[in-house]
Write a protein that holds these residues in place. Sequence first.
Motif, short mmCIF file in Angstrom:
data_model
loop_
_atom_site.label_atom_id
_atom_site.label_comp_id
_atom_site.label_asym_id
_atom_site.label_seq_id
_atom_site.Cartn_x
_atom_site.Cartn_y
_atom_site.Cartn_z
N GLY A 31 0.83 -1.20 0.00
CA GLY A 31 0.00 0.00 0.00
C GLY A 31 0.86 1.26 0.00
N MET A 32 1.96 1.20 0.74
CA MET A 32 2.88 2.34 0.73
C MET A 32 3.53 2.50 -0.65
N ALA A 33 3.85 1.37 -1.31
CA ALA A 33 4.41 1.43 -2.66
C ALA A 33 3.41 2.06 -3.63
N LEU A 34 2.15 1.68 -3.50
CA LEU A 34 1.10 2.24 -4.34
C LEU A 34 0.97 3.75 -4.11
N ARG A 35 0.99 4.15 -2.86
CA ARG A 35 0.91 5.57 -2.53
C ARG A 35 2.11 6.33 -3.09
N ALA A 36 3.30 5.76 -2.94
CA ALA A 36 4.51 6.40 -3.44
C ALA A 36 4.45 6.54 -4.96
N ALA A 37 4.00 5.48 -5.65
CA ALA A 37 3.89 5.53 -7.11
C ALA A 37 2.93 6.64 -7.54
N GLY A 38 1.89 6.86 -6.76
CA GLY A 38 0.95 7.93 -7.06
C GLY A 38 1.57 9.32 -6.98
N HIS A 39 2.70 9.41 -6.31
CA HIS A 39 3.45 10.67 -6.20
C HIS A 39 4.71 10.65 -7.06
N ASN A 40 4.75 9.74 -8.03
CA ASN A 40 5.88 9.61 -8.96
C ASN A 40 7.19 9.31 -8.26
N LEU A 41 7.14 8.58 -7.17
CA LEU A 41 8.35 8.15 -6.49
C LEU A 41 8.74 6.77 -7.03
N ASP A 42 10.02 6.50 -7.07
CA ASP A 42 10.52 5.20 -7.52
C ASP A 42 10.65 4.27 -6.32
N VAL A 43 10.17 3.04 -6.50
CA VAL A 43 10.12 2.07 -5.40
C VAL A 43 10.76 0.76 -5.85
N GLY A 44 11.65 0.23 -5.01
CA GLY A 44 12.20 -1.10 -5.21
C GLY A 44 11.69 -2.02 -4.12
N ILE A 45 11.08 -3.12 -4.52
CA ILE A 45 10.53 -4.10 -3.58
C ILE A 45 11.39 -5.35 -3.66
N PHE A 46 11.98 -5.73 -2.56
CA PHE A 46 12.86 -6.90 -2.49
C PHE A 46 12.18 -7.93 -1.60
#
Length: 174
Positions: free
Chosen positions: A23-38
Amino acid sequence: MKRKGLIVVFTGEGKGKTTAALGMALRAAGHNLDVGIFQFIKGSWHYGEMESIKRLPGVEMYRLGEGFTWKKEDTGRDAELAREGWKKARKAIMDGRYDMVILDEINYVFHHGFLDPVEVCDVLKNRPPQLHVVLTGNHAPQEIIDIADLVTEMRMIKHHYVDQQIKAQRGIEF
């Protein structure tokens, strides 16, 4: 109010730790932030969130393990994969490529002795100052809790699988 990268921990016996992180990744993507999930444990299982993440610009997922395999007698392969996965995650944390890094189920890796939480803490303390890092899984070690900015413990009150023997279902568990 100051802004800084946060260390967020989702731990406990209850359901929802990975879901909260995603959910935090989804929120971050909504703000054009880059996310790496390991993902340290999940392995080859197919999860619905994998398909959704493929559609999110700026969000990348790396599967680092072979599944919940610590129940076997020889856990050497699990430990090796955890160490290899940590090298990849550590590089991503330090190279500044992402705005958020999610270390999914890393707490299980600590709990089974495959990684030293002190080593991970040292990296997290020296990460780029704006980088958010999210750690999930049961048994968060005290060293991680001590350096975290936010710790949420999921507590199971009732679970359909345990209480009613209703099997895992698409869209709910995977």
